[in-house]
Design a protein around this motif. Structure first.
Motif, PDB file in Angstrom:
ATOM      1  N   SER A  43      31.447 -20.709 -32.834  1.00  0.00           N
ATOM      2  CA  SER A  43      32.897 -20.601 -32.682  1.00  0.00           C
ATOM      3  C   SER A  43      33.375 -21.420 -31.482  1.00  0.00           C
ATOM      4  O   SER A  43      32.775 -21.398 -30.418  1.00  0.00           O
ATOM      5  CB  SER A  43      33.270 -19.133 -32.494  1.00  0.00           C
ATOM      6  OG  SER A  43      34.648 -18.993 -32.323  1.00  0.00           O
ATOM      7  N   ARG A  89      39.678 -21.445 -37.229  1.00  0.00           N
ATOM      8  CA  ARG A  89      38.878 -22.612 -36.857  1.00  0.00           C
ATOM      9  C   ARG A  89      39.792 -23.767 -36.446  1.00  0.00           C
ATOM     10  O   ARG A  89      40.655 -24.170 -37.185  1.00  0.00           O
ATOM     11  CB  ARG A  89      38.017 -23.024 -38.045  1.00  0.00           C
ATOM     12  CG  ARG A  89      37.025 -24.100 -37.723  1.00  0.00           C
ATOM     13  CD  ARG A  89      35.777 -23.498 -37.197  1.00  0.00           C
ATOM     14  NE  ARG A  89      34.770 -24.540 -37.093  1.00  0.00           N
ATOM     15  CZ  ARG A  89      33.724 -24.419 -36.350  1.00  0.00           C
ATOM     16  NH1 ARG A  89      33.526 -23.337 -35.669  1.00  0.00           N
ATOM     17  NH2 ARG A  89      32.846 -25.381 -36.287  1.00  0.00           N
ATOM     18  N   CYS A 101      36.198 -21.023 -25.275  1.00  0.00           N
ATOM     19  CA  CYS A 101      34.903 -20.826 -25.922  1.00  0.00           C
ATOM     20  C   CYS A 101      33.998 -19.964 -25.043  1.00  0.00           C
ATOM     21  O   CYS A 101      34.192 -19.850 -23.838  1.00  0.00           O
ATOM     22  CB  CYS A 101      34.240 -22.172 -26.199  1.00  0.00           C
ATOM     23  SG  CYS A 101      33.742 -23.059 -24.706  1.00  0.00           S
TER      24      CYS A 101
END
Length: 159
Positions: free
Chosen positions: A28, A58, A123
């Motif tokens: 991810s 996404r 992230c």
């Protein structure tokens, strides 16, 4: 992810393409990934601008982002290797650049090649570093001069 055709490639080259695809699809926050040779040439890349986004959350990088990433990774690699030499600090294992709107990770592969990842600013850095280390561990021992030459030719034929 759109990659060069793997038809006609050796098993090792196909496996590296699979590992790269897996890194992009499974982790991810990853926009794009590239592998750059020690002389700065792109050996493998993902170009998320060519493929539809996976899943509702996404995000994708811009078209051509892997080529840009390869240039950035090569430059960061050269800079950090030079800095490590000046500081007598040994080899560079990993470099991370955090920016307001993204992150860039660079990890050394055993033959002097570099793995680069462009990711979202939010992230999970430890997850990306872990998956990069897995890639390096699996790819480092097979990235021979013959395989690098095969990958270069494959990249040239797609451009």
């Amino acid at each position: 992810m759109t990659a060069p055709s793997t038809l006609g490639l050796s098993t090792e080259a196909r496996n590296l393409h699979w590992l790269l695809s897996n890194l992009v699809e499974e982790v991810s926050g990853v926009h794009s990934v590239t592998v750059v040779s020690s002389d700065g040439l792109m050996l493998l890349s993902s170009d998320p601008g060519l493929a539809p986004a996976e899943g509702a959350g996404r995000q994708r990088g811009p078209r051509g982002s892997s080529a840009d990433l390869a240039t950035i990774v090569s430059g960061i690699g050269s800079l950090t290797i030079g800095a490590a030499k000046l500081m007598d600090a040994g080899g560079v294992k990993q470099t991370m650049v955090a920016m307001d709107e993204g992150s860039v990770f660079v990890m050394s592969i055993s033959d002097g090649s570099l793995l680069g990842v462009h990711a979202t600013p939010d992230c999970d850095m430890s997850v990306i570093a872990y998956h990069m280390a897995l890639f390096v561990g699996r790819a480092g021992h097979v990235l021979t001069p013959e395989l690098r030459s095969e990958l270069r030719k494959s990249m040239e034929s797609t451009q």
